[in-house]
Structures are given as C-alpha cells and as structure tokens.
Design a protein around this motif. Structure first.
Motif, short mmCIF file in Angstrom:
data_model
loop_
_atom_site.label_atom_id
_atom_site.label_comp_id
_atom_site.label_asym_id
_atom_site.label_seq_id
_atom_site.Cartn_x
_atom_site.Cartn_y
_atom_site.Cartn_z
N GLY A 293 0.89 -1.13 -0.03
CA GLY A 293 -0.20 -0.35 -0.02
C GLY A 293 0.86 1.59 0.04
N LEU A 294 2.09 1.36 -0.76
CA LEU A 294 2.86 2.34 -0.48
C LEU A 294 2.24 3.61 -1.50
CD1 LEU A 294 5.61 3.80 0.51
CD2 LEU A 294 6.92 2.54 -1.59
N ARG A 295 2.30 5.09 -0.80
CA ARG A 295 2.35 6.01 -1.11
C ARG A 295 3.06 6.52 -2.23
NH1 ARG A 295 -0.56 10.72 1.95
NH2 ARG A 295 -1.27 10.71 -0.06
N GLY A 296 2.90 7.08 -3.40
CA GLY A 296 4.15 7.10 -3.97
C GLY A 296 5.23 6.14 -4.76
N SER A 297 5.02 4.82 -5.83
CA SER A 297 5.88 3.79 -5.92
C SER A 297 6.86 4.11 -6.20
CB SER A 297 5.01 3.71 -7.25
OG SER A 297 4.66 4.34 -7.98
N ASP A 298 7.18 5.52 -7.03
CA ASP A 298 8.75 5.45 -6.98
C ASP A 298 9.38 5.49 -5.90
OD1 ASP A 298 8.05 5.55 -9.54
OD2 ASP A 298 8.44 8.21 -9.81
N MET A 299 9.14 5.97 -4.15
CA MET A 299 10.13 5.83 -3.96
C MET A 299 10.22 4.05 -3.17
SD MET A 299 10.86 8.62 -3.20
CE MET A 299 11.51 8.42 -1.58
N VAL A 300 10.17 2.81 -3.68
CA VAL A 300 9.94 1.66 -2.61
C VAL A 300 11.77 1.27 -2.94
CG1 VAL A 300 9.54 0.93 -5.70
CG2 VAL A 300 9.62 -0.46 -3.09
N VAL A 301 12.63 1.42 -3.83
CA VAL A 301 13.95 1.52 -3.54
C VAL A 301 14.28 1.87 -2.46
CG1 VAL A 301 16.19 1.64 -4.40
CG2 VAL A 301 13.85 1.01 -5.83
N LEU A 302 13.77 2.87 -1.68
CA LEU A 302 14.80 3.80 -0.79
C LEU A 302 13.53 3.43 0.21
CD1 LEU A 302 14.06 7.61 -2.18
CD2 LEU A 302 16.18 6.45 -1.38
N THR A 303 12.49 2.58 0.69
CA THR A 303 11.94 2.54 1.37
C THR A 303 12.00 1.02 1.66
OG1 THR A 303 9.97 4.00 1.14
CG2 THR A 303 9.45 2.34 2.73
N LEU A 304 12.31 0.10 1.68
CA LEU A 304 12.83 -1.30 0.81
C LEU A 304 14.09 -1.44 2.70
CD1 LEU A 304 12.08 -2.94 -1.39
CD2 LEU A 304 11.21 -3.49 1.03
N PRO A 305 15.23 -0.65 2.77
CA PRO A 305 16.21 -0.96 3.59
C PRO A 305 15.58 -0.58 4.56
CG PRO A 305 17.29 -0.05 1.98
CD PRO A 305 15.46 0.43 1.14
N GLY A 306 14.82 -0.03 5.22
CA GLY A 306 14.20 0.82 5.95
C GLY A 306 13.06 -0.56 6.72
N ARG A 307 12.77 -0.84 6.13
CA ARG A 307 11.46 -1.97 6.72
C ARG A 307 11.91 -3.25 6.60
NH1 ARG A 307 8.51 -5.45 7.53
NH2 ARG A 307 6.24 -5.58 6.78
N LEU A 308 12.78 -3.64 5.51
CA LEU A 308 13.57 -5.39 6.34
C LEU A 308 14.78 -5.09 7.46
CD1 LEU A 308 11.87 -5.66 3.33
CD2 LEU A 308 12.90 -7.09 2.91
N VAL A 309 15.64 -4.33 7.06
CA VAL A 309 16.93 -4.78 7.95
C VAL A 309 16.24 -3.53 9.14
CG1 VAL A 309 19.63 -4.16 7.53
CG2 VAL A 309 18.24 -5.00 5.56
N GLY A 310 15.80 -2.66 8.78
CA GLY A 310 16.33 -1.56 9.73
C GLY A 310 17.20 -1.33 11.11
N GLY A 311 16.68 -0.71 11.81
CA GLY A 311 18.13 0.01 13.24
C GLY A 311 19.13 0.44 11.46
N ALA A 312 20.47 1.15 12.78
CA ALA A 312 21.38 1.75 11.97
C ALA A 312 22.31 1.18 10.58
CB ALA A 312 22.61 1.76 13.01
N ALA A 313 21.40 -0.24 10.25
CA ALA A 313 21.86 -1.01 9.38
C ALA A 313 21.44 -0.53 8.29
CB ALA A 313 22.26 -2.32 9.87
N GLY A 314 19.95 -0.26 8.78
CA GLY A 314 19.14 -0.47 7.62
C GLY A 314 19.74 1.23 7.20
N ASP A 315 19.18 2.27 8.31
CA ASP A 315 19.95 3.32 7.80
C ASP A 315 20.89 3.91 6.73
OD1 ASP A 315 17.79 4.61 9.34
OD2 ASP A 315 18.60 4.96 11.36
#
Length: 499
Positions: A293-315
């Motif tokens: 349900g992501l709003r703004g599909s062009d942002m999926v590449v930027l959003t996935l690391p924070g969603r799946l990895v999280g923490g400092a590594a995700g940042d």
C-alpha cells in the motif's frame, strides 16, 4: 531513515561529481573537447559513461515502482531499454560515427543537405531533452523531501546547479569522467542493499505473494490495466526504437575514435545495462510483498532497507541507495544538458566554447522551471513518453537516412513534423490534460504503436513523390557512412565552429 545519513550521502555524491569534473577542466581546451571529448574516449570508458547517463531516475527508482503497481507487464521496460541498444548496434552505431557529425542536426544536414531539416531536428532534440530532464528534477525533489523535509523544488535546484557547474567547466570530457564513476556507484547502490534485503527476506521465512495477488500481478496482462495488450506492444516499440534517437545517447558515439570502437562500446553497454536491470525487478517484487500500500511507488527502492533491515544498518543502506539515486539524477541530467546545449550553441548561438556555456544555462533552467509547474507523473511514465517522441521522429530519420539512399529532404522534413508532432501532441495531452481513460487514454499514454508507423510511412511516401529533392551528394555520403575506417577515405568530418 536518519536525516544526517541522507544529507551526508547527498553531499558526498555532489562533491564527488564536482571534484571528478574538475579533472576534466585540465584536459578541456578546444571546442572539440567540449562537444565530443576530441573523439578519443575508449570503448569501456565510454560504455561506463553511457551506462551512467542512460540509467536515469526512471531506471533507478521508476522501474521498481511500476513493477510494484502493475507487476510483470512492466518488465518490458528494462528489456526494451536494454534491447534498444541491440537495435542501435545493428543499424546505427558505426555508420553514425563514420558520418563525422557532432550532433543529430549535424547528421541531418550532412545526409540531406538541408538547413530546414537541420533546424527541425534541432527543435526535436531540445524538446526530447527537456522532456527527459523534467522528471529527473522532479524525482530529485521527491527524494530530498523524503530524507530532509525540504520543499519539492530544492532537490531539482541542487541537481541543476551541480550539473551546470560540471558542464560549464569541462563540457563532454569532464562529464565523461563523472558519468563513468556514477554508473559504478549506481550499480553498487542497488547491489549491496539488495544482498541484505534478500538475507532479511530469507530470515523472515521467504514469504511470497498471496494466491490472489500472484494471479493479478505476477502473470503478464493480468494487472487489470486498460488495454494492456496495446499498451505493452506500444511500450516495446517505443523502447526498442526510441533508444537510437535519444540525443544524449547518440552524442556518446561521436566521442569514439572510429566505427569499430562504436560497435565495441555498444556491446559493452549491453553487458553493463543487463547487469544493472536484473535488480529493480527484485526490488519491485519485495515491495509488493512488504509495501503493497505504499503511497508514491517511486519511493519503494528508498523505503525497503528501512522496512526489512531497520536500525542503523537500515539507515546506512538507505543512505547508500539515496547516493545512487542522486548519482542517477546527476549523470542523466549532465548528458542531456551537454546534448541540448550542443544543439542550442551550434544552431541558435554562434558556436564555440562561449556559446556552449551560455546554451548550457538555458538547457538547465527551462526544464527546471517546467519541473516546478508541471503535473507530477511516475518518472518512468514520463521518460517512456520521451522514448515515444524519439521513436516517432529520429528513428525513421536515422534508419532511412543511413540505409535508404532515396530519402529526400522533403520526405525527412514531413516525417519529422508529422511523427514528432503527433507524439509531442500526445505527450502534452497526457501531462497537461490527463489522466485520460478508455481507448483514448491508452493511445495518448503510449503513442508509439501508431505514431512510429505513421512517421515511417510519411517519410517514404513523400520521398517517393519528390525524387527531385534527393540530395546531390548522396552517393558520397552513403560511401562515407558504410566504408570501414581502415580504407583511406576523405570523410569530410563535421567540425563545429570555433570560438
């Protein structure tokens, strides 16, 4: 994502672009350096630079976003954008380099001996370049807003300033160094986070799509998009045939020493693009699983690391992806600015280095203003429209101009006006008046399926009706285009006016 990490990534990419670009200043002394790097760029170096400028925001962000929304139908985008280079290799690359031209309008005038055709080609180069630049600036604004909260116009302005500095300082030679570096940065920025995303996916039990979602997303022509079959075939036609007419792509082949090097460059580009385009589809599939349900599909590449990895590594991984995104904005914008500035400087201003620099400012400012005022569409959709205009205008001109000696100046002019005009009209109606629905919406959103055949037909028919307009020097021109450089031949290479 940590704002500090994101800002640091953007600043480092910008500084790297400027510092590498300054290296070209020391080597850029002549007009030929600014326009075509004095035709001395090696195939591998040139292929990396082509990969850098060709892999735009549409490739880095847009493909994954469209695959997230529409599924398997959108896989034709990376296939077409890569396959277009195969068509370019077979039909255009070596003869175009042998023409000795510096820009597409130069080729049009040399082949057809007509200033009117040259001017029309120049107008289309500028229009395609600005249409391609606009979504780069819009996407830069979206990304910078996502990581810092800055207004939408700030990201585009930042990219425009850095591009202008590099182009004004060193022209094509400076941009070649920057773009080659940025290809490898973009490849790294997608590949490294993808390894961690797949590890996180495996650790999560390797979930897949639900049965209902898979039936409507993973199968071709099952996404529910109106007139999906027509849109798919039109997209294929635009991407396969539009690549050869993109001004920032073609100008790269003028920088090769000879036709053989141009072909070797194209083969290398196919390998580099193939390696890159394996990854956005995986990002799109992971986005469909974790961010449906992501709003703004062009942002999926930027959003996935924070969603799946999280923490400092995700940042940190998000910061790396952000760096790659800004490298995409910079490299493509730089190549487009060089090609548009070359046409404006040669055909409108007096030519030479001073005119090139003045034209570069115009080439950046106009699309920056358009990006701030135009309706925002998915970046890959807007870039696809630029491909449709290119396929409807320059593809017929190049294919017939290189391989059909009976092409006349009247036929070429008519085909450019009709094909380019129809495609540009569809683009304007889509961006300014859209979105349209039904068959009309499909025809306007993907015009290549009808505009490309019309352009070819008009060029051929008008040329057959005007045999007296065949250029007097066509025999010599065709010999120059198709004779290997190993033969001792005066090719009459085109030379830009010096300052």
């Amino acid at each position: 994502m940590s704002t500090a990490y994101g800002v640091t990534a953007v600043v480092l990419v910008m500084l790297a672009a400027v510092l590498i670009g300054t290296f070209g200043i020391r080597l850029s002394r002549t007009t030929s350096d600014f326009y075509v790097a004095s035709r001395t760029v090696s195939p591998l170096w040139n292929a990396s630079a082509i990969g850098g400028e060709y892999l735009s925001a549409a490739s880095f962000l847009g493909i994954a976003g469209l695959i997230l929304l529409y599924g398997a139908d959108m896989l034709w985008l990376p296939v077409g954008w890569t396959g277009g280079y195969l068509v370019l290799l077979v039909l255009v690359s070596a003869p175009l380099r042998r023409s000795g031209a510096y820009t597409l309008p130069d080729f049009a005038e040399a082949r057809l001996e007509s200033m009117a055709v040259r001017r029309m080609a120049g107008v289309l180069v500028v229009l395609i370049g600005w249409l391609y630049l606009m979504p780069q600036f819009q996407s830069a604004g979206l990304v910078l807003r996502a990581i810092t909260g800055a207004p939408d116009w700030a990201g585009g302005l930042l990219v425009a300033v850095v591009v202008a500095v590099n182009v004004l300082s060193g022209g094509m030679r400076s941009i070649t160094f920057v773009q080659a570096f940025q290809y490898w940065l973009k490849l790294t920025a997608l590949a490294v986070p993808l390894v961690f995303l797949l590890l996180a996916w495996r650790a999560d039990g390797a979930p897949g799509l639900t049965a209902g979602d898979a039936a409507g997303w993973a199968l071709p022509l099952s996404s529910g998009k109106e007139y999906g079959l027509y849109s798919t075939y039109s997209l294929i036609l635009a991407t396969f045939l539009g690549t050869m007419g993109l001004p920032h792509v073609l100008v790269r082949f003028y920088t090769n020493p000879d036709g053989r090097a141009a072909r070797r460059t194209t083969l290398a580009v196919l390998s580099l693009l193939g390696a890159f385009y394996l990854m956005p589809a995986v990002y799109g599939a992971l986005g469909r699983i974790y961010l449906p349900g992501l709003r703004g599909s062009d942002m999926v590449v930027l959003t996935l690391p924070g969603r799946l990895v999280g923490g400092a590594a995700g940042d940190l991984l998000t910061a790396l992806v952000t760096a790659g995104a800004f490298a995409a904005f910079l490299s493509t914008s730089s190549g487009l600015t060089v090609s548009v500035a070359g046409v404006i400087g040669q055909d409108i201003l007096k030519g030479g280095v001073r005119s090139f620099r003045a034209a570069a400012v115009v080439a950046v400012v106009v699309p920056l203003c358009l990006a701030a005022t135009a309706r925002s569409l998915p970046v890959a959709d807007v870039v696809g429209l630029a491909f449709a205009v290119s396929a409807s205008s320059f593809c017929p001109l190049l294919v017939l101009g290189i391989w059909w000696r009976r092409l006349t100046s009247a036929g070429a002019m008519a085909g450019l006006v009709v094909g380019g005009g129809l495609a540009c009209g569809a683009v304007l109606m889509t961006i300014a008046g859209g979105p349209h629905t039904g068959l009309t919406g499909a025809l306007l959103a993907q015009p290549a399926a009808w505009s490309v055949p019309v352009a070819f037909a008009v060029m051929v028919v008008v040329s057959l009706l005007t045999p007296a307009r065949i250029p007097p020097g066509v025999a010599r021109t065709m010999v120059r285009l198709h004779t290997p450089e190993t033969l001792d031949l005066d090719r009459g290479d085109w030379h830009p006016r010096s300052s």
